[in-house]
Design a protein around this motif. Structure first.
Motif, PDB file in Angstrom:
ATOM      1  N   ALA A 134      64.371  -0.254  25.967  1.00 42.97           N
ATOM      2  CA  ALA A 134      63.682   0.989  26.326  1.00 42.97           C
ATOM      3  C   ALA A 134      62.699   0.770  27.468  1.00 42.97           C
ATOM      4  CB  ALA A 134      62.967   1.553  25.102  1.00 42.97           C
ATOM      5  N   LYS A 135      61.896  -0.277  27.374  1.00 43.68           N
ATOM      6  CA  LYS A 135      60.880  -0.501  28.403  1.00 43.68           C
ATOM      7  C   LYS A 135      61.499  -0.862  29.746  1.00 43.68           C
ATOM      8  CE  LYS A 135      57.367   0.194  28.231  1.00 43.68           C
ATOM      9  NZ  LYS A 135      56.753   1.544  28.424  1.00 43.68           N
ATOM     10  N   LYS A 136      62.638  -1.527  29.755  1.00 41.18           N
ATOM     11  CA  LYS A 136      63.304  -1.837  31.023  1.00 41.18           C
ATOM     12  C   LYS A 136      63.778  -0.572  31.723  1.00 41.18           C
ATOM     13  CE  LYS A 136      64.798  -6.616  30.290  1.00 41.18           C
ATOM     14  NZ  LYS A 136      64.364  -7.148  31.593  1.00 41.18           N
ATOM     15  N   LEU A 137      63.931   0.510  30.950  1.00 46.85           N
ATOM     16  CA  LEU A 137      64.315   1.801  31.521  1.00 46.85           C
ATOM     17  C   LEU A 137      63.113   2.749  31.608  1.00 46.85           C
ATOM     18  CD1 LEU A 137      67.749   2.301  29.722  1.00 46.85           C
ATOM     19  CD2 LEU A 137      67.374   1.710  32.124  1.00 46.85           C
ATOM     20  N   ASN A 138      61.900   2.196  31.441  1.00 50.17           N
ATOM     21  CA  ASN A 138      60.665   2.977  31.542  1.00 50.17           C
ATOM     22  C   ASN A 138      60.586   4.126  30.535  1.00 50.17           C
ATOM     23  OD1 ASN A 138      59.519   1.473  33.757  1.00 50.17           O
ATOM     24  ND2 ASN A 138      61.046   2.467  35.076  1.00 50.17           N
ATOM     25  N   ILE A 139      61.099   3.868  29.355  1.00 51.90           N
ATOM     26  CA  ILE A 139      61.016   4.844  28.263  1.00 51.90           C
ATOM     27  C   ILE A 139      59.898   4.407  27.322  1.00 51.90           C
ATOM     28  CG2 ILE A 139      62.239   5.831  26.283  1.00 51.90           C
ATOM     29  CD1 ILE A 139      64.856   5.302  27.878  1.00 51.90           C
ATOM     30  N   ARG A 140      59.087   5.369  26.884  1.00 50.31           N
ATOM     31  CA  ARG A 140      57.967   5.034  26.009  1.00 50.31           C
ATOM     32  C   ARG A 140      58.450   4.534  24.648  1.00 50.31           C
ATOM     33  NH1 ARG A 140      56.173   9.542  28.666  1.00 50.31           N
ATOM     34  NH2 ARG A 140      56.849  10.926  26.994  1.00 50.31           N
ATOM     35  N   VAL A 141      57.720   3.545  24.106  1.00 53.66           N
ATOM     36  CA  VAL A 141      58.052   2.939  22.816  1.00 53.66           C
ATOM     37  C   VAL A 141      56.892   3.115  21.852  1.00 53.66           C
ATOM     38  CG1 VAL A 141      58.574   0.787  21.598  1.00 53.66           C
ATOM     39  CG2 VAL A 141      59.612   1.230  23.836  1.00 53.66           C
ATOM     40  N   CYS A 142      57.217   3.558  20.646  1.00 54.42           N
ATOM     41  CA  CYS A 142      56.255   3.632  19.557  1.00 54.42           C
ATOM     42  C   CYS A 142      56.681   2.660  18.464  1.00 54.42           C
ATOM     43  CB  CYS A 142      56.193   5.056  18.999  1.00 54.42           C
ATOM     44  SG  CYS A 142      55.239   5.213  17.472  1.00 54.42           S
ATOM     45  N   HIS A 143      55.759   1.799  18.040  1.00 58.44           N
ATOM     46  CA  HIS A 143      56.061   0.835  16.981  1.00 58.44           C
ATOM     47  C   HIS A 143      55.325   1.229  15.714  1.00 58.44           C
ATOM     48  CE1 HIS A 143      55.997  -3.604  15.443  1.00 58.44           C
ATOM     49  NE2 HIS A 143      56.918  -2.884  14.840  1.00 58.44           N
ATOM     50  N   ILE A 144      56.095   1.589  14.691  1.00 50.63           N
ATOM     51  CA  ILE A 144      55.528   1.866  13.371  1.00 50.63           C
ATOM     52  C   ILE A 144      55.469   0.555  12.593  1.00 50.63           C
ATOM     53  CG2 ILE A 144      55.880   3.072  11.185  1.00 50.63           C
ATOM     54  CD1 ILE A 144      57.224   5.323  12.721  1.00 50.63           C
ATOM     55  N   GLU A 145      54.322   0.263  12.037  1.00 50.77           N
ATOM     56  CA  GLU A 145      54.028  -0.993  11.343  1.00 50.77           C
ATOM     57  C   GLU A 145      53.625  -2.069  12.354  1.00 50.77           C
ATOM     58  OE1 GLU A 145      55.928  -2.331   7.245  1.00 50.77           O
ATOM     59  OE2 GLU A 145      56.859  -3.432   8.891  1.00 50.77           O
ATOM     60  N   ALA A 146      52.842  -1.676  13.322  1.00 50.76           N
ATOM     61  CA  ALA A 146      52.379  -2.590  14.366  1.00 50.76           C
ATOM     62  C   ALA A 146      51.207  -3.432  13.866  1.00 50.76           C
ATOM     63  CB  ALA A 146      51.947  -1.793  15.601  1.00 50.76           C
ATOM     64  N   GLY A 147      51.011  -4.575  14.516  1.00 50.09           N
ATOM     65  CA  GLY A 147      49.830  -5.395  14.280  1.00 50.09           C
ATOM     66  C   GLY A 147      49.921  -6.389  13.150  1.00 50.09           C
ATOM     67  N   LEU A 148      51.019  -6.396  12.409  1.00 50.15           N
ATOM     68  CA  LEU A 148      51.165  -7.388  11.339  1.00 50.15           C
ATOM     69  C   LEU A 148      51.364  -8.771  11.949  1.00 50.15           C
ATOM     70  CD1 LEU A 148      53.544  -5.502   8.870  1.00 50.15           C
ATOM     71  CD2 LEU A 148      51.063  -5.722   8.732  1.00 50.15           C
ATOM     72  N   ARG A 149      50.690  -9.757  11.417  1.00 48.48           N
ATOM     73  CA  ARG A 149      50.799 -11.125  11.929  1.00 48.48           C
ATOM     74  C   ARG A 149      50.744 -12.121  10.772  1.00 48.48           C
ATOM     75  NH1 ARG A 149      51.889  -8.365  15.532  1.00 48.48           N
ATOM     76  NH2 ARG A 149      50.991  -8.251  17.619  1.00 48.48           N
ATOM     77  N   SER A 150      51.685 -13.066  10.801  1.00 46.97           N
ATOM     78  CA  SER A 150      51.661 -14.166   9.841  1.00 46.97           C
ATOM     79  C   SER A 150      51.019 -15.406  10.436  1.00 46.97           C
ATOM     80  CB  SER A 150      53.093 -14.511   9.400  1.00 46.97           C
ATOM     81  OG  SER A 150      53.823 -15.087  10.486  1.00 46.97           O
ATOM     82  N   GLY A 151      50.975 -15.487  11.785  1.00 48.36           N
ATOM     83  CA  GLY A 151      50.491 -16.689  12.452  1.00 48.36           C
ATOM     84  C   GLY A 151      51.500 -17.812  12.465  1.00 48.36           C
ATOM     85  N   ASP A 152      52.708 -17.560  11.997  1.00 48.57           N
ATOM     86  CA  ASP A 152      53.744 -18.588  11.893  1.00 48.57           C
ATOM     87  C   ASP A 152      54.805 -18.339  12.957  1.00 48.57           C
ATOM     88  OD1 ASP A 152      55.655 -20.417  11.227  1.00 48.57           O
ATOM     89  OD2 ASP A 152      55.951 -19.717   9.166  1.00 48.57           O
ATOM     90  N   MET A 153      54.733 -19.092  14.051  1.00 46.24           N
ATOM     91  CA  MET A 153      55.684 -18.895  15.145  1.00 46.24           C
ATOM     92  C   MET A 153      57.078 -19.433  14.836  1.00 46.24           C
ATOM     93  SD  MET A 153      54.134 -17.187  17.457  1.00 46.24           S
ATOM     94  CE  MET A 153      55.036 -17.450  18.991  1.00 46.24           C
ATOM     95  N   ALA A 154      57.226 -20.092  13.689  1.00 44.26           N
ATOM     96  CA  ALA A 154      58.561 -20.533  13.276  1.00 44.26           C
ATOM     97  C   ALA A 154      59.358 -19.395  12.641  1.00 44.26           C
ATOM     98  CB  ALA A 154      58.447 -21.699  12.284  1.00 44.26           C
ATOM     99  N   MET A 155      58.681 -18.284  12.356  1.00 41.19           N
ATOM    100  CA  MET A 155      59.366 -17.121  11.783  1.00 41.19           C
ATOM    101  C   MET A 155      59.942 -16.260  12.896  1.00 41.19           C
ATOM    102  SD  MET A 155      56.781 -15.709   8.827  1.00 41.19           S
ATOM    103  CE  MET A 155      57.894 -14.327   8.510  1.00 41.19           C
ATOM    104  N   PRO A 156      61.249 -16.015  12.903  1.00 39.72           N
ATOM    105  CA  PRO A 156      61.825 -15.124  13.924  1.00 39.72           C
ATOM    106  C   PRO A 156      61.159 -13.756  13.935  1.00 39.72           C
ATOM    107  CG  PRO A 156      63.570 -16.272  12.750  1.00 39.72           C
ATOM    108  CD  PRO A 156      62.285 -16.580  12.020  1.00 39.72           C
ATOM    109  N   GLU A 157      60.757 -13.272  12.751  1.00 36.52           N
ATOM    110  CA  GLU A 157      60.122 -11.959  12.668  1.00 36.52           C
ATOM    111  C   GLU A 157      58.789 -11.923  13.400  1.00 36.52           C
ATOM    112  OE1 GLU A 157      62.500 -12.559   8.821  1.00 36.52           O
ATOM    113  OE2 GLU A 157      61.145 -13.748  10.087  1.00 36.52           O
TER     114      GLU A 157
END
Length: 420
Positions: A134-157
């Motif tokens: 979407a962003k590569k086509l300049n379309i606005r993106v809304c993320h529901i459930e934003a800001g969650l963080r585990s701090g674990d960069m080994a998690m794909p999520e």
């Protein structure tokens, strides 16, 4: 306004159902007569949802990351989600294959449909892929459930969460801890909107329906074929109840993460604990993920699981069935993020089989019902015994009130109006 919302895997379905319902409510309100609007306001509706008096054109895109009927179709039907307008049919594959194939297919949809917004939920591969396209086509993106963080960069999520939040124009957060995560990362304040947890909308909307389900029927209708299946069915028919299974007297288990199931030296001690300690004192109900079943079989552990008299192995079950089990379980052992949230509101003591969580608001130290135990069997045993003494203590974080989806739609509408 035209919105495309995206689902890809089962965790998304419980989040998109109330969002679609909220859009339908806005569209219904926007075409109401003046008399109906006046009556609605007299009944306490402030009219906030009909700020623009425009209908929303909505398309649902299913990327097909969960393609099995038991993992996908049943959820659409039970939660009243309309059939996807577009199904990309991506299917299985490595993370790179799923993301790449989704980006290619979704870009074609965006070019054809030209939406004003793409709405993504959660942290699955579809969330990342569709936000990038979407962003590569300049379309606005809304993320529901934003800001969650585990701090674990080994998690794909975690990678999916970080990239999606960095690209999104509107970040709708489930709790105040998520707000602080985004601020620490330098996200502008005008992009952050605290709306609450949309998963709890689904829980509250389906509580009564789930409560009517019979636990015996859930087990009988989903039980995997095993050595003691016929004994179970015969006993159930004769007594009208599940042998040894009573309200508030059973454990529920779910496991699917590679960190728990992909190594025999980790999975085997957990299975031994379930069969030798937990099942020795109460029934254990385990809806088993295909990945977990496959690994138990490959490690030569399947027969042990199937032969345990007090362990009920089920096929993957629907949302209402799992909610019903959670509502009166003695304890939940899980590596699922969504179940952590539900246990918090329901008060079910929860052992989270992970070393970290992107949902710290569900932990006991923040007032929740969950304890992180990882996959260390000694810690699991210790916290299990502690949890049994604690009992059920329901907790409801701020704005986990069943009205999050309405706030999500309102924020999208208001954002649209401020830039016209």
């Amino acid at each position: 306004m035209k919105i495309i919302s995206v689902v890809g895997a089962r965790p998304n379905f419980m989040k998109i159902a109330p969002f679609i319902k909220a859009i339908q409510d806005v569209n219904t309100a926007s075409v109401s007569s003046p008399e109906e609007k006046q009556e609605s306001m007299a009944n306490g509706d402030t009219g906030e949802q009909t700020t623009s008096d425009k209908t929303i054109e909505h398309l649902l895109v299913h990327t097909g990351q969960h393609y099995d009927d038991r993992m996908s179709r049943s959820f659409f039907e039970s939660l009243g989600i309309p059939d996807a307008d577009i199904n990309l049919g991506i299917g299985s594959g490595s993370h790179a294959e799923q993301v790449g194939n989704t980006m290619i297919a979704f870009e074609k949809v965006l070019i054809e449909e030209k939406p004003d917004w793409v709405v993504v939920v959660g942290d699955v591969n579809a969330t990342l892929a569709c936000s990038v396209s979407a962003k590569k086509l300049n379309i606005r993106v809304c993320h529901i459930e934003a800001g969650l963080r585990s701090g674990d960069m080994a998690m794909p999520e975690e990678i999916n969460r970080l990239v999606t939040d960095r690209l999104s124009d509107l970040l709708l957060t489930p709790d105040t801890l998520s707000n602080e995560n985004l601020r620490r990362e330098g996200v502008p304040e005008n992009k952050i909107r605290f709306v609450g947890n949309i998963m709890i909308d689904t829980l509250e909307a389906n509580r009564e329906k789930a409560k009517k389900l019979d636990i015996a029927d859930i087990i009988k209708n989903n039980l995997l074929d095993s050595g003691h299946v016929q004994d179970f069915i015969s006993a159930s028919k004769e007594t009208g109840a599940i042998p040894a299974v009573r309200e508030g007297n059973y454990a529920v288990v779910t496991m699917h993460r590679p960190s728990n199931v992909d190594q025999k030296e980790i999975l085997e001690p957990i299975l031994n604990f379930l069969t030798e300690e937990v099942a020795a004192t109460m029934p254990v109900i385990w809806p088993i993920h295909p990945r977990t079943k496959k690994m138990l079989q490959s490690f030569g552990l399947w027969d042990k699981a199937m032969s345990c008299k007090n362990l009920f192995l089920l096929y993957p079950i629907g949302y209402h069935e799992m909610l019903r089990l959670n509502m009166s379980a003695t304890i939940m052992l899980t590596d699922s993020g969504g179940l952590q949230e539900e246990c918090c509101v329901l008060g079910t003591p929860c052992l989270t089989l992970r070393w970290n969580t992107e949902r710290p608001v569900t932990l006991k130290e923040h007032g929740g019902a969950s304890v992180l135990v990882g996959n260390n069997i000694l810690r699991i045993k210790e916290e299990y015994r502690t949890a049994l003494k604690a009992g059920r203590i329901p907790q409801r974080p701020e704005m986990w009130d069943g009205q999050t989806a309405r706030r999500c739609v309102k924020e999208i509408i208001n954002y649209q109006e401020t830039i016209l």
